[in-house]
Design a protein around this motif. Structure first.
Motif, PDB file in Angstrom:
ATOM      1  N   GLY A 190     -18.318  -2.248   9.327  1.00 60.04           N
ATOM      2  CA  GLY A 190     -17.417  -1.373  10.073  1.00 60.04           C
ATOM      3  C   GLY A 190     -16.122  -2.052  10.455  1.00 60.04           C
ATOM      4  N   GLY A 191     -16.165  -3.358  10.631  1.00 60.57           N
ATOM      5  CA  GLY A 191     -14.965  -4.104  10.982  1.00 60.57           C
ATOM      6  C   GLY A 191     -13.932  -4.118   9.876  1.00 60.57           C
ATOM      7  N   VAL A 192     -14.378  -3.923   8.638  1.00 65.23           N
ATOM      8  CA  VAL A 192     -13.418  -3.873   7.531  1.00 65.23           C
ATOM      9  C   VAL A 192     -12.499  -2.666   7.699  1.00 65.23           C
ATOM     10  CG1 VAL A 192     -13.170  -3.616   5.031  1.00 65.23           C
ATOM     11  CG2 VAL A 192     -14.975  -5.076   5.962  1.00 65.23           C
ATOM     12  N   ALA A 193     -13.090  -1.523   8.029  1.00 69.27           N
ATOM     13  CA  ALA A 193     -12.283  -0.324   8.230  1.00 69.27           C
ATOM     14  C   ALA A 193     -11.389  -0.463   9.466  1.00 69.27           C
ATOM     15  CB  ALA A 193     -13.182   0.903   8.370  1.00 69.27           C
ATOM     16  N   ARG A 194     -11.934  -1.027  10.548  1.00 71.57           N
ATOM     17  CA  ARG A 194     -11.168  -1.097  11.796  1.00 71.57           C
ATOM     18  C   ARG A 194     -10.100  -2.179  11.778  1.00 71.57           C
ATOM     19  NH1 ARG A 194     -16.333  -0.601  13.842  1.00 71.57           N
ATOM     20  NH2 ARG A 194     -16.403  -2.804  14.408  1.00 71.57           N
ATOM     21  N   HIS A 195     -10.411  -3.331  11.193  1.00 74.65           N
ATOM     22  CA  HIS A 195      -9.507  -4.474  11.324  1.00 74.65           C
ATOM     23  C   HIS A 195      -8.708  -4.786  10.060  1.00 74.65           C
ATOM     24  CE1 HIS A 195     -11.090  -5.641  15.275  1.00 74.65           C
ATOM     25  NE2 HIS A 195     -12.268  -5.288  14.808  1.00 74.65           N
ATOM     26  N   VAL A 196      -9.199  -4.391   8.911  1.00 77.61           N
ATOM     27  CA  VAL A 196      -8.455  -4.631   7.671  1.00 77.61           C
ATOM     28  C   VAL A 196      -7.645  -3.394   7.295  1.00 77.61           C
ATOM     29  CG1 VAL A 196      -8.594  -5.210   5.226  1.00 77.61           C
ATOM     30  CG2 VAL A 196     -10.129  -6.327   6.862  1.00 77.61           C
ATOM     31  N   MET A 197      -8.325  -2.259   7.187  1.00 72.78           N
ATOM     32  CA  MET A 197      -7.625  -1.056   6.737  1.00 72.78           C
ATOM     33  C   MET A 197      -6.715  -0.481   7.803  1.00 72.78           C
ATOM     34  SD  MET A 197      -8.705  -1.358   3.815  1.00 72.78           S
ATOM     35  CE  MET A 197      -7.563  -0.113   3.231  1.00 72.78           C
ATOM     36  N   SER A 198      -6.872  -0.908   9.040  1.00 68.65           N
ATOM     37  CA  SER A 198      -5.952  -0.451  10.085  1.00 68.65           C
ATOM     38  C   SER A 198      -4.551  -1.024   9.891  1.00 68.65           C
ATOM     39  CB  SER A 198      -6.480  -0.845  11.466  1.00 68.65           C
ATOM     40  OG  SER A 198      -6.535  -2.252  11.603  1.00 68.65           O
ATOM     41  N   LYS A 199      -4.406  -1.994   9.008  1.00 70.13           N
ATOM     42  CA  LYS A 199      -3.100  -2.593   8.744  1.00 70.13           C
ATOM     43  C   LYS A 199      -2.235  -1.693   7.858  1.00 70.13           C
ATOM     44  CE  LYS A 199      -5.233  -7.215   8.750  1.00 70.13           C
ATOM     45  NZ  LYS A 199      -4.823  -7.611  10.096  1.00 70.13           N
ATOM     46  N   VAL A 200      -2.837  -0.661   7.259  1.00 67.72           N
ATOM     47  CA  VAL A 200      -2.090   0.183   6.328  1.00 67.72           C
ATOM     48  C   VAL A 200      -2.034   1.611   6.857  1.00 67.72           C
ATOM     49  CG1 VAL A 200      -2.787  -1.275   4.399  1.00 67.72           C
ATOM     50  CG2 VAL A 200      -4.113   0.770   4.930  1.00 67.72           C
ATOM     51  N   ASP A 201      -1.226   2.436   6.190  1.00 65.29           N
ATOM     52  CA  ASP A 201      -1.063   3.838   6.576  1.00 65.29           C
ATOM     53  C   ASP A 201      -2.374   4.588   6.311  1.00 65.29           C
ATOM     54  OD1 ASP A 201      -0.394   6.518   6.855  1.00 65.29           O
ATOM     55  OD2 ASP A 201       1.582   6.278   5.935  1.00 65.29           O
ATOM     56  N   PRO A 202      -2.963   5.206   7.337  1.00 62.43           N
ATOM     57  CA  PRO A 202      -4.256   5.871   7.138  1.00 62.43           C
ATOM     58  C   PRO A 202      -4.230   7.006   6.129  1.00 62.43           C
ATOM     59  CG  PRO A 202      -3.317   6.408   9.303  1.00 62.43           C
ATOM     60  CD  PRO A 202      -2.512   5.277   8.741  1.00 62.43           C
ATOM     61  N   GLN A 253       0.834  -1.212   0.000  1.00 65.31           N
ATOM     62  CA  GLN A 253       0.000   0.000   0.000  1.00 65.31           C
ATOM     63  C   GLN A 253       0.861   1.251   0.000  1.00 65.31           C
ATOM     64  OE1 GLN A 253      -0.447   1.963   3.141  1.00 65.31           O
ATOM     65  NE2 GLN A 253      -1.640   3.517   2.066  1.00 65.31           N
ATOM     66  N   GLU A 254       1.956   1.243   0.755  1.00 58.70           N
ATOM     67  CA  GLU A 254       2.825   2.421   0.795  1.00 58.70           C
ATOM     68  C   GLU A 254       3.422   2.692  -0.582  1.00 58.70           C
ATOM     69  OE1 GLU A 254       6.575   4.292   3.348  1.00 58.70           O
ATOM     70  OE2 GLU A 254       5.963   2.206   3.670  1.00 58.70           O
ATOM     71  N   ARG A 255       3.739   1.634  -1.308  1.00 57.78           N
ATOM     72  CA  ARG A 255       4.300   1.821  -2.644  1.00 57.78           C
ATOM     73  C   ARG A 255       3.245   2.397  -3.600  1.00 57.78           C
ATOM     74  NH1 ARG A 255       8.470  -3.190  -3.633  1.00 57.78           N
ATOM     75  NH2 ARG A 255       9.354  -3.194  -1.536  1.00 57.78           N
ATOM     76  N   LEU A 256       2.012   1.919  -3.465  1.00 54.33           N
ATOM     77  CA  LEU A 256       0.942   2.462  -4.290  1.00 54.33           C
ATOM     78  C   LEU A 256       0.738   3.946  -3.993  1.00 54.33           C
ATOM     79  CD1 LEU A 256      -1.404   1.878  -6.323  1.00 54.33           C
ATOM     80  CD2 LEU A 256      -2.850   1.509  -4.311  1.00 54.33           C
ATOM     81  N   PHE A 257       0.782   4.295  -2.703  1.00 57.43           N
ATOM     82  CA  PHE A 257       0.620   5.686  -2.295  1.00 57.43           C
ATOM     83  C   PHE A 257       1.747   6.549  -2.857  1.00 57.43           C
ATOM     84  CE2 PHE A 257       1.261   9.085   0.951  1.00 57.43           C
ATOM     85  CZ  PHE A 257       0.049   9.752   0.764  1.00 57.43           C
ATOM     86  N   ALA A 258       2.983   6.048  -2.753  1.00 56.73           N
ATOM     87  CA  ALA A 258       4.134   6.789  -3.291  1.00 56.73           C
ATOM     88  C   ALA A 258       4.015   6.946  -4.806  1.00 56.73           C
ATOM     89  CB  ALA A 258       5.433   6.065  -2.932  1.00 56.73           C
ATOM     90  N   GLU A 259       3.542   5.913  -5.443  1.00 53.06           N
ATOM     91  CA  GLU A 259       3.352   5.958  -6.897  1.00 53.06           C
ATOM     92  C   GLU A 259       2.365   7.061  -7.277  1.00 53.06           C
ATOM     93  OE1 GLU A 259       0.800   3.035  -9.479  1.00 53.06           O
ATOM     94  OE2 GLU A 259       2.762   2.105  -9.172  1.00 53.06           O
ATOM     95  N   GLY A 260       1.274   7.162  -6.518  1.00 56.65           N
ATOM     96  CA  GLY A 260       0.291   8.205  -6.777  1.00 56.65           C
ATOM     97  C   GLY A 260       0.837   9.592  -6.540  1.00 56.65           C
TER      98      GLY A 260
END
Length: 371
Positions: free
Chosen positions: A87-99, A59-66
């Motif tokens: 709601g758990g998708v945002a809290r438990h899945v997306m919390s694994k990446v840089d907000p 995800q960080e590489r995708l963000f840097a690419e953008g």
């Protein structure tokens, strides 16, 4: 060769196990099942944590690419009835990446202003910018689900929206936004248990709505509406992944895996720069004291070496992760070998660059000694 199973493993790629194809039947779906995952909840949590580290790096590489002018983005569309676990998708899945690389938007009932526009108007405004992972907690699909069941518009109106939705998602794909659609399907009994928990626990009262029971009474109508959505909008461009949601841990695990595999396929790289690091390093050194430059030289191997090691680790993990299942897919095996070879080549090039960096700093210090 048997795949290691010390922290759990997928026996089948969830993108295949959960995709709503032409033969998908919502009525016979086991909502307490764990398709493709044969291990237990404990193993799932350990596996998910490991995947989270790889997901974060990609995800960080995708963000840097953008940030560097790239066009690619991801959009996660998450649908489901109350208590399904959106709601758990945002809290438990997306919390694994840089907000800072995530754009989350929840769609409630349309405002008066939104009602004056086309039903896709408010959705188009929230589509993710390049480099971002957008997450829609509910979406434009409410306009063919709630609008249908609650008879907010005539049947001819919501019928026509399916083709508009497919064109909209096709346009997103053409603009380099990859669309992932997750329908979290909880069973009638499990939804009842979860709603009762919200009533029983004072700290969950805020989650309960007086509209939850009227919606639940239309259970069959909603199942029919969802089945129609899957039949008419699960396309090659934007397929639906229908997630059994009675086990929250499985739903989160499956979405994490599908998201990770999608990023592996996108294969984002650190963007190249237009300036020359050797020139910029020399200019920066002129602004540093001799001690600071000497300290920087000492740190070179540690700092650059760590970056090389991390980069190679991500490459190898991505190669391993891309071989989901029993390893019998020759195409997947070939792609994994290609990724591993690319990771090794990248690491070798980075090591050569490290040698040049170290030598330049040493030369810059030597020049000061000579003067």
């Amino acid at each position: 060769m048997t795949k290691r199973r010390d922290i759990g493993a997928w026996s089948k790629d969830p993108r295949d196990a959960l995709r709503a194809g032409p033969d998908f039947d919502l009525d016979t779906m086991d909502r307490g099942g764990t398709p493709g995952w044969e291990d237990d909840k404990k193993s799932a949590k350990r596996f998910s944590a490991q995947r989270g580290r790889l997901l974060s790096e990609l995800q960080e590489r995708l963000f840097a690419e953008g940030r560097a002018g790239g066009d690619r983005a991801l959009l996660l569309i998450v649908q489901g009835l109350d208590t399904a676990g959106k709601g758990g998708v945002a809290r438990h899945v997306m919390s694994k990446v840089d907000p800072q690389g995530v754009a989350l938007h929840s769609f409630g009932p349309p405002t008066e202003e939104e009602q004056q526009h086309h039903f896709l108007w408010r959705v188009r405004k929230e589509q993710p910018e390049p480099g971002l992972i957008g997450v829609f907690d509910r979406s434009h699909y409410e306009d063919v689900l709630i609008a249908r069941v609650d008879e907010l518009v005539p049947p001819a109106t919501w019928e026509g929206r399916f083709d508009e939705i497919n064109r909209f998602e096709s346009d997103l794909a053409e603009a380099d936004t990859t669309v992932l659609k997750f329908a979290m399907m909880v069973s009638h009994d499990e939804q009842g248990v979860r709603l009762m928990k919200r009533l029983d626990r004072p700290d969950k009262h805020w989650k309960y709505s007086a509209n939850d029971l009227p919606t639940r009474r239309h259970w069959d109508e909603y199942q029919e509406a969802y089945a129609e959505v899957f039949r008419r909008t699960s396309t090659g461009t934007a397929p639906w992944y229908v997630i059994p949601a009675d086990h929250k841990w499985y739903a989160r695990l499956a979405i994490t895996e599908i998201l990770t595999q999608t990023l592996i396929d996108l294969d984002p790289h650190w963007p190249s720069v237009r300036w020359d690091p050797m020139v910029q390093r020399r200019e920066l050194a002129r602004t540093m004291s001799t001690k600071a430059l000497a300290d920087s030289l000492v740190e070179t191997d540690e700092q650059v070496g760590k970056a090389i090691k991390d980069d190679r680790k991500v490459g190898k993990e991505a190669a391993r992760a891309s071989t989901v299942g029993d390893g019998s897919d020759p195409v997947a095996d070939s792609e994994a070998k290609a990724r591993a070879a690319e990771a090794s080549a990248t690491a070798a090039a980075a090591l050569a660059d490290l040698q040049r960096t170290r030598q330049q700093k040493a030369d810059l210090l030597a020049e000061r000694d000579d003067t």
